[in-house]
Design a protein around this motif. Structure first.
Motif, PDB file in Angstrom:
ATOM      1  N   LYS A   1       6.849  -1.183   0.317  1.00 20.22           N
ATOM      2  CA  LYS A   1       7.838  -0.162   0.639  1.00 20.22           C
ATOM      3  C   LYS A   1       9.138  -0.839   1.031  1.00 20.22           C
ATOM      4  O   LYS A   1       9.150  -1.721   1.886  1.00 20.22           O
ATOM      5  N   GLY A   2      10.212  -0.439   0.383  1.00 22.22           N
ATOM      6  CA  GLY A   2      11.536  -0.933   0.733  1.00 22.22           C
ATOM      7  C   GLY A   2      11.789  -2.378   0.375  1.00 22.22           C
ATOM      8  O   GLY A   2      12.371  -3.113   1.163  1.00 22.22           O
TER       9      GLY A   2
ATOM     10  N   ARG B   1      -3.455 -11.392  -9.537  1.00 23.70           N
ATOM     11  CA  ARG B   1      -2.127 -10.801  -9.388  1.00 23.70           C
ATOM     12  C   ARG B   1      -2.118  -9.394  -9.958  1.00 23.70           C
ATOM     13  O   ARG B   1      -2.924  -9.054 -10.810  1.00 23.70           O
ATOM     14  N   THR B   2      -1.185  -8.600  -9.456  1.00 21.85           N
ATOM     15  CA  THR B   2      -1.043  -7.229  -9.938  1.00 21.85           C
ATOM     16  C   THR B   2      -0.237  -7.226 -11.227  1.00 21.85           C
ATOM     17  O   THR B   2       0.301  -8.247 -11.656  1.00 21.85           O
ATOM     18  N   GLU B   3      -0.123  -6.048 -11.781  1.00 24.66           N
ATOM     19  CA  GLU B   3       0.786  -5.833 -12.897  1.00 24.66           C
ATOM     20  C   GLU B   3       2.222  -5.882 -12.375  1.00 24.66           C
ATOM     21  O   GLU B   3       2.453  -5.790 -11.171  1.00 24.66           O
ATOM     22  N   VAL B   4       3.163  -6.035 -13.266  1.00 23.78           N
ATOM     23  CA  VAL B   4       4.584  -5.964 -12.920  1.00 23.78           C
ATOM     24  C   VAL B   4       5.022  -4.513 -13.078  1.00 23.78           C
ATOM     25  O   VAL B   4       4.762  -3.889 -14.105  1.00 23.78           O
ATOM     26  N   ILE B   5       5.651  -3.970 -12.043  1.00 27.18           N
ATOM     27  CA  ILE B   5       6.184  -2.610 -12.121  1.00 27.18           C
ATOM     28  C   ILE B   5       7.698  -2.734 -12.251  1.00 27.18           C
ATOM     29  O   ILE B   5       8.364  -3.279 -11.364  1.00 27.18           O
TER      30      ILE B   5
ATOM     31  N   ASN C   1       9.681   0.609  -4.314  1.00 23.57           N
ATOM     32  CA  ASN C   1       8.520   1.125  -3.576  1.00 23.57           C
ATOM     33  C   ASN C   1       7.291   1.192  -4.496  1.00 23.57           C
ATOM     34  O   ASN C   1       6.733   2.273  -4.716  1.00 23.57           O
ATOM     35  N   PRO C   2       6.853   0.062  -5.037  1.00 25.53           N
ATOM     36  CA  PRO C   2       5.752   0.105  -6.011  1.00 25.53           C
ATOM     37  C   PRO C   2       4.384   0.368  -5.375  1.00 25.53           C
ATOM     38  O   PRO C   2       4.103  -0.078  -4.267  1.00 25.53           O
ATOM     39  N   VAL C   3       3.578   1.125  -6.094  1.00 27.49           N
ATOM     40  CA  VAL C   3       2.162   1.308  -5.766  1.00 27.49           C
ATOM     41  C   VAL C   3       1.416   0.748  -6.971  1.00 27.49           C
ATOM     42  O   VAL C   3       1.472   1.305  -8.062  1.00 27.49           O
ATOM     43  N   PHE C   4       0.748  -0.364  -6.768  1.00 26.75           N
ATOM     44  CA  PHE C   4       0.114  -1.071  -7.877  1.00 26.75           C
ATOM     45  C   PHE C   4      -1.248  -0.471  -8.192  1.00 26.75           C
ATOM     46  O   PHE C   4      -2.007  -0.100  -7.301  1.00 26.75           O
ATOM     47  N   SER C   5      -1.556  -0.369  -9.470  1.00 27.07           N
ATOM     48  CA  SER C   5      -2.851   0.184  -9.878  1.00 27.07           C
ATOM     49  C   SER C   5      -3.945  -0.885  -9.869  1.00 27.07           C
ATOM     50  O   SER C   5      -5.120  -0.563  -9.787  1.00 27.07           O
TER      51      SER C   5
END
Length: 131
Positions: free
Chosen positions: A33-34, A63-67, A72-76
């Motif tokens: 967030k932020g 690692r997560t995906e790149v958004i 304010n990303p919410v990673f899947s």
């Protein structure tokens, strides 16, 4: 999926994690967030890298995906980690701005991160703010 499984198994071997009767799987969801917008021309393209510590060294586990273009990303991506009751397992979550032209960390900007133990992580999710 097999590739990520191999990465995790390789990291587990590197970290010296072995099968134990006091073991359970933990799923971690990550959101930010932020995130600071360091580039005046565009918003960050964040990715979170999960690292674990062993013998004083940090090793990338997953690692997560790149958004794209998000503060304010919410990673899947779910991080699945083995939790060993008898061990203190140190985690580091690093947020990087991955350029749309490159996926490597050498060209990425480090945006922030946090360290904790797996035992300190709440049951629901890991949330942290990068300023």
């Amino acid at each position: 999926m097999k590739k990520m499984s191999n990465i995790y198994e390789s990291a587990a071997n590197t970290l010296g994690i072995f099968n134990s009767p006091c073991l359970t799987k933990v799923e971690l969801r990550v959101a930010c967030k932020g995130i600071s917008d360091r580039d005046a021309l565009s918003k960050p393209d964040p990715c979170v890298i999960l690292k674990m510590q062993s013998h004083g060294q940090w090793f990338e586990v997953d690692r997560t995906e790149v958004i794209r273009t998000c503060i304010n990303p919410v990673f899947s991506k779910l991080f699945t980690v083995d939790f060993y009751f008898e061990e203190v397992q140190r985690l580091r979550f690093e947020v990087h701005d991955i350029s749309s032209n490159h996926n490597g960390l050498k060209e990425a900007d480090f945006l922030g991160g946090m360290e904790c133990t797996l035992g300190q992580v709440g049951i629901t999710a890991v949330f942290f703010s990068c300023h």
